[in-house]
Write an enzyme that holds these catalytic residues in place. Structure first.
Site, PDB file in Angstrom:
ATOM      1  N   CYS A 145      11.422   2.031  -2.259  1.00  0.00           N
ATOM      2  CA  CYS A 145      11.371   3.475  -2.034  1.00  0.00           C
ATOM      3  C   CYS A 145      12.389   3.809  -0.961  1.00  0.00           C
ATOM      4  O   CYS A 145      13.080   2.929  -0.457  1.00  0.00           O
ATOM      5  CB  CYS A 145       9.972   3.934  -1.677  1.00  0.00           C
ATOM      6  SG  CYS A 145       9.461   3.391  -0.065  1.00  0.00           S
TER       7      CYS A 145
ATOM      8  N   ASP B 202       4.949   5.716  11.363  1.00  0.00           N
ATOM      9  CA  ASP B 202       4.753   6.992  10.668  1.00  0.00           C
ATOM     10  C   ASP B 202       4.918   8.201  11.600  1.00  0.00           C
ATOM     11  O   ASP B 202       4.849   9.338  11.129  1.00  0.00           O
ATOM     12  CB  ASP B 202       3.356   7.038  10.023  1.00  0.00           C
ATOM     13  CG  ASP B 202       3.301   6.200   8.749  1.00  0.00           C
ATOM     14  OD1 ASP B 202       4.356   5.747   8.286  1.00  0.00           O
ATOM     15  OD2 ASP B 202       2.191   6.011   8.224  1.00  0.00           O
TER      16      ASP B 202
ATOM     17  N   ARG C 144       2.617  15.283  -0.151  1.00  0.00           N
ATOM     18  CA  ARG C 144       1.937  14.000  -0.353  1.00  0.00           C
ATOM     19  C   ARG C 144       1.017  13.697   0.826  1.00  0.00           C
ATOM     20  O   ARG C 144       0.015  12.999   0.657  1.00  0.00           O
ATOM     21  CB  ARG C 144       2.972  12.870  -0.451  1.00  0.00           C
ATOM     22  CG  ARG C 144       3.798  12.935  -1.700  1.00  0.00           C
ATOM     23  CD  ARG C 144       4.675  11.728  -1.789  1.00  0.00           C
ATOM     24  NE  ARG C 144       3.860  10.512  -1.714  1.00  0.00           N
ATOM     25  CZ  ARG C 144       4.351   9.293  -1.767  1.00  0.00           C
ATOM     26  NH1 ARG C 144       5.643   9.104  -1.898  1.00  0.00           N
ATOM     27  NH2 ARG C 144       3.556   8.248  -1.698  1.00  0.00           N
TER      28      ARG C 144
ATOM     29  N   LYS D 258      -5.164  10.304   5.135  1.00  0.00           N
ATOM     30  CA  LYS D 258      -4.642   9.897   3.815  1.00  0.00           C
ATOM     31  C   LYS D 258      -4.688   8.371   3.675  1.00  0.00           C
ATOM     32  O   LYS D 258      -5.138   7.851   2.654  1.00  0.00           O
ATOM     33  CB  LYS D 258      -3.187  10.373   3.683  1.00  0.00           C
ATOM     34  CG  LYS D 258      -2.442   9.753   2.529  1.00  0.00           C
ATOM     35  CD  LYS D 258      -1.030  10.258   2.412  1.00  0.00           C
ATOM     36  CE  LYS D 258       0.016   9.481   3.175  1.00  0.00           C
ATOM     37  NZ  LYS D 258       0.329   8.141   2.671  1.00  0.00           N
ATOM     38  N   ASN D 259      -4.235   7.674   4.719  1.00  0.00           N
ATOM     39  CA  ASN D 259      -4.109   6.223   4.597  1.00  0.00           C
ATOM     40  C   ASN D 259      -5.440   5.486   4.660  1.00  0.00           C
ATOM     41  O   ASN D 259      -5.491   4.275   4.460  1.00  0.00           O
ATOM     42  CB  ASN D 259      -3.146   5.677   5.662  1.00  0.00           C
ATOM     43  CG  ASN D 259      -1.705   6.031   5.331  1.00  0.00           C
ATOM     44  OD1 ASN D 259      -1.417   6.543   4.254  1.00  0.00           O
ATOM     45  ND2 ASN D 259      -0.807   5.763   6.263  1.00  0.00           N
TER      46      ASN D 259
ATOM     47  N   ARG E 144      10.448  -2.751   0.453  1.00  0.00           N
ATOM     48  CA  ARG E 144       8.985  -2.841   0.528  1.00  0.00           C
ATOM     49  C   ARG E 144       8.385  -3.785  -0.524  1.00  0.00           C
ATOM     50  O   ARG E 144       7.718  -3.354  -1.461  1.00  0.00           O
ATOM     51  CB  ARG E 144       8.364  -1.449   0.402  1.00  0.00           C
ATOM     52  CG  ARG E 144       8.751  -0.553   1.539  1.00  0.00           C
ATOM     53  CD  ARG E 144       8.137   0.814   1.455  1.00  0.00           C
ATOM     54  NE  ARG E 144       6.756   0.851   1.920  1.00  0.00           N
ATOM     55  CZ  ARG E 144       6.048   1.980   2.014  1.00  0.00           C
ATOM     56  NH1 ARG E 144       6.589   3.118   1.661  1.00  0.00           N
ATOM     57  NH2 ARG E 144       4.813   1.959   2.436  1.00  0.00           N
TER      58      ARG E 144
END
Ligand code: UD1
Length: 418
Positions: free
Chosen positions: A116, A303, A396, A22-23, A121
């Site tokens: 968030c 993560d 997500r 994803k990243n 952030r």
């Protein structure tokens, strides 16, 4: 809204294919703004964040086709360099469009993302870097309005921010002259982005080290590129296997992208076997406590911190977990405690005392990786049912996680809430 129901206590066994990262996919999609011919991405994961980036780029006027794992992106019809608040607020990675829009069109209007669940952030490093490249930036009604031709420069990031490195790297590709970016992030996703940009015709060197040099070019063409495997997804499945005292092998992974994570598993007395793109982790005889400090790559990835915490809840001994990348990334702790975990928080450190057993409970997901931690805790719990609500966080970043865990032997299903 969906929820996930889990009856835990079964060790997971078997193999699972890792999807594309994803990243990597999100900045690669944003980078295609720079391409003057169509681009093709392979190994694209089917995730909500990818759909959000698709909406943002389509809103700019780009033509995107996404069939299965294959995506074509054509920026030749881009006509509106504006990324609106209602999309950017859903996903911070939307901010990646700022650098390439400015570099190619000399102007952009992109909503500020806001905070968030895991912290405020800020995006100050992105903005300072773009200013150093010559952009004129103002903030109007919650939007960053950027204009100006970019010129190569030397810039040192205050912190090796992944997103800021990516934004600046994309912007510098079309700046006039040479840019030197110091103290940049070294994550594998940066290397993937630089390789893609170079295949479009950019002149980037040093990606993967803390100094990147970019020689600006006048135009970038199209290219085909295969997204790297998702190291966080690979880690999550391996942790789920270990946490349930099982034996799980991930396929299509890149072990070089998980150095400190694999070392930590070994420290915890997990048997880790690496063979090419396969990684097997076996903990059928249990595992020990392990201390963890999250750090930028090649350190332990933030993560994977929440998932690792869930696993260490039932380790033999006491583990100390320090979170140094984000200010508020222990959202899973209160929910894990409701499932029987023994965790004491002290600022950015968590002391996790291994317990013999955990029990199922209704829990609420707060962010993507915290949600994965709750699913893992549900798989561990030997008594009762775990119901994880707010599953949209999971969607997500994980593609049909419940089906893939079920294929490893988990008793898990998705149901419609309410
Ligand atoms: C990316 C990843 C995310 C991962 C994180 C750290 C994507 C889409 N997301 O997020 O999954 O957890 O890297 O590995 O790739 N910071 C500032 N000012 C800035 C930018 C960042 O202070 O301008 C701070 C952040 O608040 C945070 C830290 O730097 O505390 C790391 O953030 P960063 O590396 O930028 O993470 P993201 O790129 O947002």
């Amino acid at each position: 809204m969906d929820k996930i129901l889990i009856r835990g206590g079964q060790p997971l066994h078997g193999t699972v294919q890792v999807r594309g990262a994803k990243n990597s996919t999100l900045p690669l999609m944003a980078a295609s703004i720079l391409a003057e011919q169509p681009c093709v991405l392979h190994n694209v994961p089917c995730l909500h964040d990818v759909f959000t980036m698709d909406k943002i780029l389509s809103g700019l006027g780009m033509r995107i086709e996404f069939t299965g794992r294959y995506m074509t992106l054509d920026a030749s019809s881009l006509d509106s360099p504006v990324a609106p608040y209602d999309l950017v607020r859903k996903m911070r990675a939307s901010f990646f469009v700022l650098g390439p829009l400015l570099a190619r069109y000399g102007k952009a209007r992109v909503s500020l993302p806001g905070g968030c669940a895991i912290g405020t952030r800020p995006v100050d490093i992105h903005l300072k870097g773009l200013e150093a490249l010559g952009a004129k930036l103002t903030v109007e009604e919650g939007y960053v309005v950027a204009e100006g031709a970019l010129t190569g420069t030397e810039f040192t990031l205050d912190f090796p921010s992944v997103g800021a490195t990516e934004n600046l790297l994309m912007a510098a590709c079309r700046a006039q002259g040479m840019t030197r970016l110091n103290n940049v992030a070294r994550e594998p996703e940066i290397v993937d982005l630089a390789q893609f940009l170079n295949s479009l015709g950019a002149r980037i060197s040093g990606a993967g080290t803390d100094l990147i040099t970019v020689v600006g070019v006048d135009a970038l063409g199209g290219a085909e590129h295969t997204v790297i495997p998702d190291r966080i997804e690979a880690g999550t499945f391996l942790i789920a296997g270990v946490a349930t005292r099982g034996d799980v092998t991930v396929l299509n992974a890149n072990p070089d992208h998980l150095p400190s994570f694999l070392n930590k598993l070994r420290d915890a007395a997990v048997e880790v076997e690496v063979q090419g793109t396969r990684i097997r982790a076996r903990a059928t005889d249990g595992f020990k406590a392990s201390d963890i400090i999250t750090q930028p790559f090649p350190g332990f990835p933030t993560d994977l911190q929440a998932q690792m915490m869930a696993m260490l809840c039932v380790a033999d001994g006491v583990s100390v977990i320090k979170e140094t990348v984000f200010e508020n990334r222990f959202m899973q702790v209160a929910e894990l405690a409701r499932m029987g975990a023994d965790i004491a928080l002290d600022g950015n450190a968590a002391v996790v005392r291994g317990v013999k057993k955990m029990c199922g409970a209704p829990v609420m997901a707060s962010d993507l990786r915290a949600s994965a931690a709750l699913v893992i805790a549900g798989l561990i719990a030997e008594r009762g049912e775990t119901a994880v609500s707010r599953v949209y966080h999971l969607d997500r970043g994980y593609e049909r996680i419940e089906e893939r865990l079920a294929a490893l032997g988990a008793d898990i299903q998705r149901v419609r809430e309410g």
